[in-house]
Every structure is written in C-alpha cells, then in structure tokens.
Design a protein around this motif. Sequence first.
Motif, short mmCIF file in Angstrom:
data_model
loop_
_atom_site.label_atom_id
_atom_site.label_comp_id
_atom_site.label_asym_id
_atom_site.label_seq_id
_atom_site.Cartn_x
_atom_site.Cartn_y
_atom_site.Cartn_z
N THR A 109 0.82 -1.21 0.00
CA THR A 109 0.00 0.00 0.00
C THR A 109 0.85 1.26 0.00
OG1 THR A 109 -0.11 -0.06 2.41
CG2 THR A 109 -1.92 -1.11 1.18
N GLN A 110 2.15 1.10 0.26
CA GLN A 110 3.05 2.25 0.32
C GLN A 110 4.25 2.01 -0.61
OE1 GLN A 110 2.44 5.05 1.94
NE2 GLN A 110 0.52 4.22 2.78
N PRO A 111 4.51 2.89 -1.55
CA PRO A 111 5.66 2.67 -2.44
C PRO A 111 6.98 2.63 -1.69
CG PRO A 111 4.73 4.87 -2.76
CD PRO A 111 3.77 4.13 -1.88
N SER A 158 9.88 3.57 -15.25
CA SER A 158 9.62 3.77 -13.83
C SER A 158 9.96 2.48 -13.09
CB SER A 158 8.15 4.13 -13.60
OG SER A 158 7.84 4.14 -12.22
N ILE A 160 8.38 1.62 -10.35
CA ILE A 160 7.19 1.20 -9.61
C ILE A 160 5.95 1.41 -10.47
CG2 ILE A 160 5.72 1.75 -7.60
CD1 ILE A 160 8.28 2.62 -6.16
N TYR A 161 5.00 0.52 -10.34
CA TYR A 161 3.71 0.69 -10.99
C TYR A 161 2.66 1.05 -9.94
CZ TYR A 161 -0.29 0.06 -14.01
OH TYR A 161 -1.44 0.28 -14.73
N SER A 162 1.96 2.15 -10.17
CA SER A 162 0.88 2.58 -9.28
C SER A 162 -0.42 1.94 -9.75
CB SER A 162 0.74 4.10 -9.29
OG SER A 162 1.94 4.71 -8.88
N ASP A 163 -1.03 1.15 -8.92
CA ASP A 163 -2.18 0.35 -9.30
C ASP A 163 -3.36 0.62 -8.37
OD1 ASP A 163 -3.68 -1.57 -10.67
OD2 ASP A 163 -2.02 -2.99 -10.74
N PRO A 169 -5.52 2.20 -3.61
CA PRO A 169 -4.20 2.29 -4.24
C PRO A 169 -3.25 1.22 -3.72
CG PRO A 169 -4.95 4.44 -3.47
CD PRO A 169 -5.87 3.43 -2.87
N TYR A 171 0.85 -0.60 -4.87
CA TYR A 171 2.07 -0.36 -5.65
C TYR A 171 2.86 -1.66 -5.74
CZ TYR A 171 0.70 4.33 -4.28
OH TYR A 171 -0.03 5.48 -4.06
#
Length: 595
Positions: A109-111, A158, A160-163, A169, A171
């Motif tokens: 839940t946190q990058p 990038s 990281i992928y934000s999903d 949200p 990651y």
Amino acid sequence: MILKFLGRGFCIGTLFTASGLLHANTLAEQAPENSNVSTSQFQQALPDIITFSEFVHRVRYFYPSEAVSQTIWSYFLEKTINEMVELPQRERLEYAFAQLKKIAPHISTQPSDLPAVKNNEVARTWVATGARNVTAYERNLESGIFSELVNNVETPKSKIYSDVYGNQPVYWPLYLNSQDSLSGETFRPPNPKQSSLMNPATCMAALSSMWAEIYHFWPYFEQVTVKWEDSHVALLEGCLDDPKNLQSTINIEFKKLQDNHVFIALPNEFRNEGVYQLPIGLDYIESKAIVTSKTDYISLQIEIGDELVSIDGVAVEELIQAATTTIPKSDHAAVLEATTGLTRNYKSPNLVELTFRKPSGETVTTTTATIHQDVIGDFHSHAVAQPLVQELGNGIVRLNVFDIGTQAQVNEAKEALKNAAAIVLDMRGYPRNFMLVREFMGYFSDIETAVGPFYHHSQRAPNQEDIYVHSFKVGVPLNEKLFDVPTVAISSKFNMSAGEHFLMIAQNLNMPIVGEITSGINGDYVFGGVFSGPAYGGIYYFYTGARSDQVDGSKLIGVGIKPDYLVPVTQASTADNVDIQLNKAHQVVLEMLAQ
C-alpha cells in the motif's frame, strides 16, 4: 494505518505483513470442481472476479520475478475463482489478494515499502513485444545492471507501478534486484487435469486470459474504436449462459476488433459446426450469393452463376445478415465468410429446399440433401489451373507471382519475363513461398522498397500505458533490376496478410492495381492457448501481433487496399467464365504501352 476497500468492509493492511497467512496453503493444490456452487453465486461474485482477474493479468505480464514467469496462470485463476465464489462478499477480494501475494509478495500500500533497486545492482525486468515468445515476438525476463537496463528503449521507465485493487491504491515493482526477483512461489498444478469450460471458473479463467492478452498487447486500439473493458464483462457473463451460446458470445466480442486474423477454436461440445453440407459453393458477388462451384449431387438445372435466393423459404439475405454478427472478422470479410458458410455446418443429413434465380431472371426451386463432407465428392467450377507464365500477345506476359514456390520457378519466371514488353502480375492468391516471392519482387526495382508503415510495440507497463514503437522496413531485397517495363498488378477481395504485403510492394513500385478491395490485415499473427487447447478442454486462438498501415500511412485493418481500377467480379462474368479483372489489367497495360 488500516486501509479498507471502499464499500467492501474488509481490511487489507495485514495482508502485506502476515507471512503466515500468505503461505498457509501449498500453491500446488488442485482446484476443486465446485459442483455445489450455483450459477447465481458466480453471478453475485462476478464484479469481484473481474476486479481480481484484471489485477492478476497486470501482475502476470509485468511483475519481474521467476515465480511470476513460471506460474501457469490459467490454473491459478481457475483455482482462485472457484474458491472466491464460496466466500462471503466481504472476504472475496481479501482472500484472492492473499493468494496472489504468495506468487508476487512485493505488492504494498506504500511505495516506500517496496524493495529498493540500486543503480549498480543487477536487476530484472520484462522486455515484451508480445504475450509470449512466438514467431516474431518475444517476452523475456531480462537481467542487467539497473542503470544500464533502465536506459534500454524496451524497458520500463519507472521502477514502480501505481495500481488500484478494489478501489484502493497499491504499488508493485517493475524492477527487482536479482535476489528479490527470486522471492515468491510458483503456482503449478501437480497433475493438470482434463479441463472443461462447462465449469464457470474454468471458462472465466480461459476467457479472461484471452481478453487480457488483447488488452495488454494488441496494437490496433488507436485505430479501432472498441470498449474492450466492457468486453471482459460480456465474456465472463457468457460463461454463465447456456453453453451452446459460448462460441457466439466469444465471436461477438472479438468481432469488435475487426481483426481478420482472429481465429478461436473451442472444444467440440461448444462448436456450432457440423460435418454435413450442401453440394454447392457460394461467393458474395454483387450483394448476392452466387453459385461458384457444385457437385454431382445438385440438380442439373442449377448452374454456376445462378443466385441462391432462399433456403427452406428463408431469404438468403436475412441468413447472411444474421450470420455476420457472430463471425469475428471485419464487416466486409464477415459477409464473405457468412455467404460461403451458408452451405456448410449442418449437423445431420436433411432435405433442404433451395430456390435459385438465374441471370435471366428465371427462378428454380429444388430439394437436395445435406451430405457428409467425406462423401460429397469433388466440387466443379469454371476455374482451371493457370500456368505460372502466360503469353497474352503483343509481348505482354502474365505471371502468377503468388504461385512461385521453388527456385526452379523463379528461374522460369525470370527467363519468361526478360524480353517482355509489359507484365501483368497476378497477385490473386496467398504466396506459396513468401521468401521466394519477396526475392522476385526485388527484380522490379534497384532501390529499397518496403510495404507501408510496419510496427512492433514493446509494452513497458500494463494497460499499454508506456509503449516503445519499433518501426521496421519490411520489403524486398536489393536485387539487380531485371524488369523495367509497364507492369500492372491484379488484386482480389480474398487477398490478406502476406497476400496484401506484396500488393503494397506493387503500390510502392508505382504499379497500378486492378481488381477488388482486399481483406484488410497484414503483419505476423500471434497464436496461443489456454488449458492446453481444445483437445484437453481448453481454447486455441490467434490474432494480429504487429501493426501494419497502408502505404500512405492510413488505416489498413478492416479496410483493405483499394485498387486503382476497381473491377469486382460480377454474376455475369461468373456465369460466362470471363476473367474481367485480367481483361481490364490487359487493357490498362496496353494503354501504358501506348503512352
């Protein structure tokens, strides 16, 4: 911080830390058959199944780990869907997410919680021009020093992928260092069973996998207007419908792509085809179903060139229109296939009443039986085998260029054309030998000559959000220019793919084209299967993987190449056995000689 899925009332915060929960079951456990689960339970769970499946496919194609690359995803989806439907709504997405985390643990839940990748570390990421390694396409989990790997044009830009999963949200990494890339557990069923699309979970896993492959890799969404996300819903709903409708449901959705390479093979019990047929062959000519061949089983009253008006009292026009809706081709190609298909796919021997209209206007009604395809015999037509080379008079030579299949035929054609005053290149066929035809077309030019714009796409992120476009010059070799005389090409509505490839070469060589508008597809196709294909209860399919445009850069898919001189076959020319396209090509080349 405790995070909750909106409107679902369950907490996912613990999913990212409770390793005991994540690995509670062995991943190799075989999926249950779910014989006690009702269709209504699947229907109620469908929104969650769709949410989970779409998330799975993003991870499947772009999460850079060994466990992901080696997992058999159709079986994983089948197992998890089967288990989801037995859970209360508030637990479904949480449970499914936990199963996925066993394979791909670095989702957060946190990058800031994701494992770091340093510039000088060996990292791994996906390089993909297709969904798998097949024909001209590749999908490989590449390794390299991160600072170098990230600068490759084919790799993600990038880390990281934000999903989003269930409105929340999340990651996950597009790069992992070599050690972290080994984390996770591969899912492989120990003894893959004979599958059955009768099981809704199996059907949903299969159709979702096909849908996702198109969604993430098909290269024509810029040119074909389709809400493919809606098709995912329709396909999975089709798994809960009457099984005899499954083939039609799939075809209706894939027809929206207008991709004339699309082909989908289901197990026998889902196919709408039969092995009996009528003793005539048809073509769609002048918006009519015209007889182009027949066997000895049909009445002698029926002749080539007659129009089939009705079958058992139903107008052929209505039958064609109805059939086109469930043929996964472009609109004009579907009409052709619907027409030719009118005489096939009967499932039993029946007596059928057929009404025909002759070119004179006279109508004839006859009754004939449907006959098994193994005993129906030869179909007779006006067509006769044409020689590779034909003298048309006045030094004009016709070459069936598509028919070149051997080096000896290359030599024969070169010898026949070397003193020609003009040439007619008959391209109304699929090349027997692509490389030899390609070589031969090179003798018409001393400069580099290619088809229209031709592209492969490297997908660097899910949902085609980050694409690198490779532009290729696909054309003919730089041979010695042997032929520098007026030349005309002939096209057919049946030209497609490689058959259109060489018509584009003709266009770029400024050869006028005489004939019909072609099918409208070019480029290599991708093939694949789920649940080991139809023989094992699964599905086999293919579709276009590269993007090819017209010579002028306009859209080719579903449109086709338009000839300079549009000369469609007519009912009269069919009945009279007159090749009006060749006659027109002959006339055009004579006019070119006279200039």
